[in-house]
Enzyme design. Sequence first.
Site, PDB file in Angstrom:
ATOM      1  N   CYS A  59      -3.760  -4.424 -13.435  1.00 37.53           N
ATOM      2  CA  CYS A  59      -3.886  -4.046 -12.146  1.00 37.53           C
ATOM      3  C   CYS A  59      -4.097  -5.049 -11.130  1.00 37.53           C
ATOM      4  O   CYS A  59      -3.488  -5.278  -9.903  1.00 37.53           O
ATOM      5  CB  CYS A  59      -4.828  -2.934 -11.898  1.00 37.53           C
ATOM      6  SG  CYS A  59      -6.360  -3.377 -12.547  1.00 37.53           S
ATOM      7  N   HIS A  85      -9.062  -2.533  -5.909  1.00 36.10           N
ATOM      8  CA  HIS A  85      -9.474  -3.880  -6.048  1.00 36.10           C
ATOM      9  C   HIS A  85      -9.131  -4.887  -4.976  1.00 36.10           C
ATOM     10  O   HIS A  85      -8.120  -4.648  -4.011  1.00 36.10           O
ATOM     11  CB  HIS A  85      -8.674  -4.538  -7.064  1.00 36.10           C
ATOM     12  CG  HIS A  85      -9.002  -4.113  -8.702  1.00 36.10           C
ATOM     13  ND1 HIS A  85     -10.017  -3.219  -8.638  1.00 36.10           N
ATOM     14  CD2 HIS A  85      -8.706  -4.198  -9.966  1.00 36.10           C
ATOM     15  CE1 HIS A  85     -10.369  -2.864  -9.980  1.00 36.10           C
ATOM     16  NE2 HIS A  85      -9.323  -3.660 -10.673  1.00 36.10           N
TER      17      HIS A  85
END
Length: 335
Positions: A128, A243
């Site tokens: 990710c 994130h």
Amino acid sequence: VDSVCILGCSGAVGQEMLKCLEDRDFPTEKVRLFGNRSAGSTVSSKKFGDIVVEKFSLEAVQECDICLMAVSGDFSKEWAPKIAGGPKNTQVIDNSSAWRYDEDKPLVIPEINGEGRVGEPLIANPNCTTAVGAMALWPIHQKYKLKKVLMSTYQAASGAGAEGMAELENGLATWVKDGAVPKPEFFAHQLPFNVIPQIDKFQENGYTKEEMKVTWELQKIFGLDDDVKVACTAVRVPTLRAHSESITVETEEPISPDDVRELLKSAPGVKVVDEPGSLKYPMPLNATGNYDVEVGRIRQSIVFGEKGIEFFVSGDQLLRGAALNAVIIAENAVK
Ligand code: HSE
């Protein structure tokens, strides 16, 4: 196609995969869900109707045209080749790290290196953190050629799965109630009121595996020469989802913030949020639930001068970093 299945449907990524299939009106007659923990329960999908979660069986999964895997690397290593090699030539898109570094397996971000890969039986989805940063780095690399990439990450608790989110939420709730954060059981250290500069295991070179994944995967996805250097410091922070990354690049060609803003405005999967005057910049709270990765704080680097810029990104790692990426790969396969 007749059917798409999700393996690991009750995990954080598996649930987002179903939402992406619904939201993007994926052209399939049927969605089947497999999850050993939730087998027997019913998931009501607004697009695909009531779906009874099935226990994994190779024969059942091999009946599907496309299999989206949101399971552990060990499970994928054992079963993905058998599923992909089944009677229906099921196409497997795997979210674990089991296949990412195999030379003969494509590691794909569709907008970057998806072309020519659509028919492959087993395609790996990137980590990710790599996927979120890559969306901004790729257009920059194409135009200015990357020479050095330095990244520091701010990774949400959900990157570590449902248990990570639960420990953060429970820790904060207990602090409100009792004035103390309980001893951590999942993360190595308390996450509330803290940041942890370690994600995954330490390697011999002092970097963690999460950090080296960014190096290895950007090299593979972008096809970087060995002399392009990528280094990362990966940090867990007490946010729940999305994130963020602080990125500094040195380029071969002269680069300017205005040109980069213009370039990124037309880049797929990216949204420029960069108005310091009105305090607008990328933040995980705003990136959560969105497909596009936000990019802002774009500035000339005072370290690298005219051949360097610095910027900040926030992207929903469960979407672009996992479920959405897999579903777009599948969409391209059925076009
Ligand atoms: N490993 C990442 C993290 C999640 O722990 O945040 C997905 O790669």
